[in-house]
Design a protein around this motif. Structure first.
Motif, short mmCIF file in Angstrom:
data_model
loop_
_atom_site.label_atom_id
_atom_site.label_comp_id
_atom_site.label_asym_id
_atom_site.label_seq_id
_atom_site.Cartn_x
_atom_site.Cartn_y
_atom_site.Cartn_z
N THR A 6 0.82 -1.22 0.00
CA THR A 6 0.00 0.00 0.00
C THR A 6 0.84 1.27 0.00
O THR A 6 0.36 2.34 0.38
CB THR A 6 -0.93 0.02 1.24
N TRP A 7 2.07 1.18 -0.47
CA TRP A 7 3.01 2.30 -0.39
C TRP A 7 2.48 3.58 -1.03
O TRP A 7 2.79 4.66 -0.58
CB TRP A 7 4.36 1.91 -1.00
N ARG A 8 1.68 3.49 -2.06
CA ARG A 8 1.20 4.70 -2.73
C ARG A 8 -0.05 5.28 -2.08
O ARG A 8 -0.50 6.36 -2.44
CB ARG A 8 0.95 4.45 -4.21
N ASP A 9 -0.61 4.56 -1.12
CA ASP A 9 -1.84 4.98 -0.45
C ASP A 9 -1.61 5.49 0.97
O ASP A 9 -2.51 6.09 1.55
CB ASP A 9 -2.84 3.82 -0.39
N ASP A 10 -0.45 5.21 1.52
CA ASP A 10 -0.16 5.58 2.91
C ASP A 10 0.69 6.85 2.94
O ASP A 10 1.77 6.90 2.35
CB ASP A 10 0.59 4.45 3.62
N SER A 11 0.20 7.84 3.64
CA SER A 11 0.97 9.09 3.75
C SER A 11 2.19 8.85 4.64
O SER A 11 2.21 7.92 5.45
CB SER A 11 0.10 10.19 4.36
N PRO A 12 3.21 9.68 4.51
CA PRO A 12 4.35 9.56 5.41
C PRO A 12 3.94 9.64 6.88
O PRO A 12 4.48 8.91 7.72
CB PRO A 12 5.25 10.73 5.02
N ALA A 13 2.99 10.48 7.20
CA ALA A 13 2.51 10.58 8.58
C ALA A 13 1.89 9.25 9.02
O ALA A 13 2.08 8.82 10.16
CB ALA A 13 1.50 11.72 8.71
N ASN A 85 7.28 16.18 2.61
CA ASN A 85 8.64 16.03 2.10
C ASN A 85 9.67 15.98 3.22
O ASN A 85 10.71 15.35 3.08
CB ASN A 85 8.97 17.16 1.12
N SER A 86 9.36 16.61 4.34
CA SER A 86 10.29 16.63 5.47
C SER A 86 10.38 15.27 6.18
O SER A 86 11.26 15.08 7.01
CB SER A 86 9.88 17.72 6.47
N PHE A 87 9.51 14.33 5.85
CA PHE A 87 9.55 13.00 6.44
C PHE A 87 10.62 12.11 5.80
O PHE A 87 10.81 10.98 6.22
CB PHE A 87 8.20 12.31 6.31
N PHE A 88 11.30 12.59 4.76
CA PHE A 88 12.24 11.78 4.00
C PHE A 88 13.66 12.31 4.15
O PHE A 88 13.88 13.51 4.22
CB PHE A 88 11.84 11.77 2.52
N THR A 89 14.64 11.41 4.17
CA THR A 89 16.04 11.81 4.34
C THR A 89 16.80 11.85 3.02
O THR A 89 17.86 12.45 2.95
CB THR A 89 16.78 10.84 5.29
N VAL A 90 16.28 11.21 1.98
CA VAL A 90 16.98 11.15 0.69
C VAL A 90 16.36 12.19 -0.24
O VAL A 90 15.13 12.24 -0.40
CB VAL A 90 16.88 9.73 0.07
N SER A 91 17.20 13.02 -0.84
CA SER A 91 16.69 14.07 -1.73
C SER A 91 16.25 13.47 -3.06
O SER A 91 16.64 12.35 -3.42
CB SER A 91 17.74 15.15 -1.95
N ASP A 92 15.46 14.22 -3.79
CA ASP A 92 14.92 13.75 -5.06
C ASP A 92 16.00 13.41 -6.08
O ASP A 92 15.80 12.55 -6.93
CB ASP A 92 13.99 14.80 -5.67
N ASP A 93 17.14 14.06 -6.02
CA ASP A 93 18.17 13.83 -7.02
C ASP A 93 19.16 12.73 -6.63
O ASP A 93 20.06 12.41 -7.40
CB ASP A 93 18.91 15.13 -7.34
N GLU A 94 19.00 12.14 -5.46
CA GLU A 94 19.86 11.03 -5.04
C GLU A 94 19.26 9.71 -5.53
O GLU A 94 18.07 9.47 -5.39
CB GLU A 94 19.99 10.96 -3.52
N ALA A 95 20.11 8.86 -6.07
CA ALA A 95 19.65 7.56 -6.55
C ALA A 95 19.53 6.58 -5.39
O ALA A 95 20.35 6.58 -4.47
CB ALA A 95 20.62 7.02 -7.58
N ILE A 96 18.51 5.76 -5.46
CA ILE A 96 18.39 4.62 -4.55
C ILE A 96 18.82 3.41 -5.37
O ILE A 96 18.18 3.05 -6.36
CB ILE A 96 16.96 4.49 -4.01
#
Length: 156
Positions: A6-13, A85-96
């Motif tokens: 459900t990753w696309r349905d669950d908010s970071p909160a 967006n503040s719930f995430f530590t990896v920036s948009d331009d960093e590759a996973i």
């Protein structure tokens, strides 16, 4: 973390709220598990979240919001909230990387395997009960009772 479920349905909160719930449940049940399971759980959580930030701050997800923003569905199709967006530590331009995904999956599999081992889920249960209970659970031992006209009346 792996874009499964459900990753696309669950908010970071929602995810942070779930983390608190899972932590409470796990630590309540921790006496049922050995030290290896506790270590595997900690490793999994450390790979998933950063914790112990500023006093009162929520944990943060060790991933990027980039794909999540793109695929966000949410409840009632509400739009993505920029403050998430503040719930995430990896920036948009960093590759996973593929290596990160492989390491994460290995940690997840390790945690599950350790829990299965601790609760002996893969072992036969007849060592924990009497022979009668084992037989009742696996083999119908009830006698058939014949009634009038040769019909089986107690159980067919």
């Amino acid at each position: 973390m792996l874009f499964i479920g459900t990753w696309r349905d669950d908010s970071p909160a929602d995810v942070i709220h779930l983390k608190r719930h899972v932590d409470t449940t796990f630590h309540t049940a921790a006496p049922l598990f050995g030290p290896a399971t506790a270590a595997a759980y900690k490793n999994m959580m450390d790979l998933t979240f950063t914790t112990y930030g500023n006093w009162g701050d929520d944990a943060r997800l060790r991933t990027s919001a980039f794909r999540r923003r793109q695929a966000w569905k949410g409840q009632s199709q509400t739009p993505w909230v920029d403050s998430w967006n503040s719930f995430f530590t990896v920036s948009d331009d960093e590759a996973i990387t593929e290596e990160w995904f492989a390491a994460y999956r290995k940690a997840y599999d390790s945690l599950l395997a350790q829990m299965v081992d601790d609760i002996q889920l893969s072992k036969r249960r007849d060592i924990n009960t009497t022979e009668t209970v084992s037989l009742n659970a696996h083999n119908d031992q009830r006698p058939r009772v014949t009634g009038r006209q040769g019909r089986i009346t107690a159980r067919q």
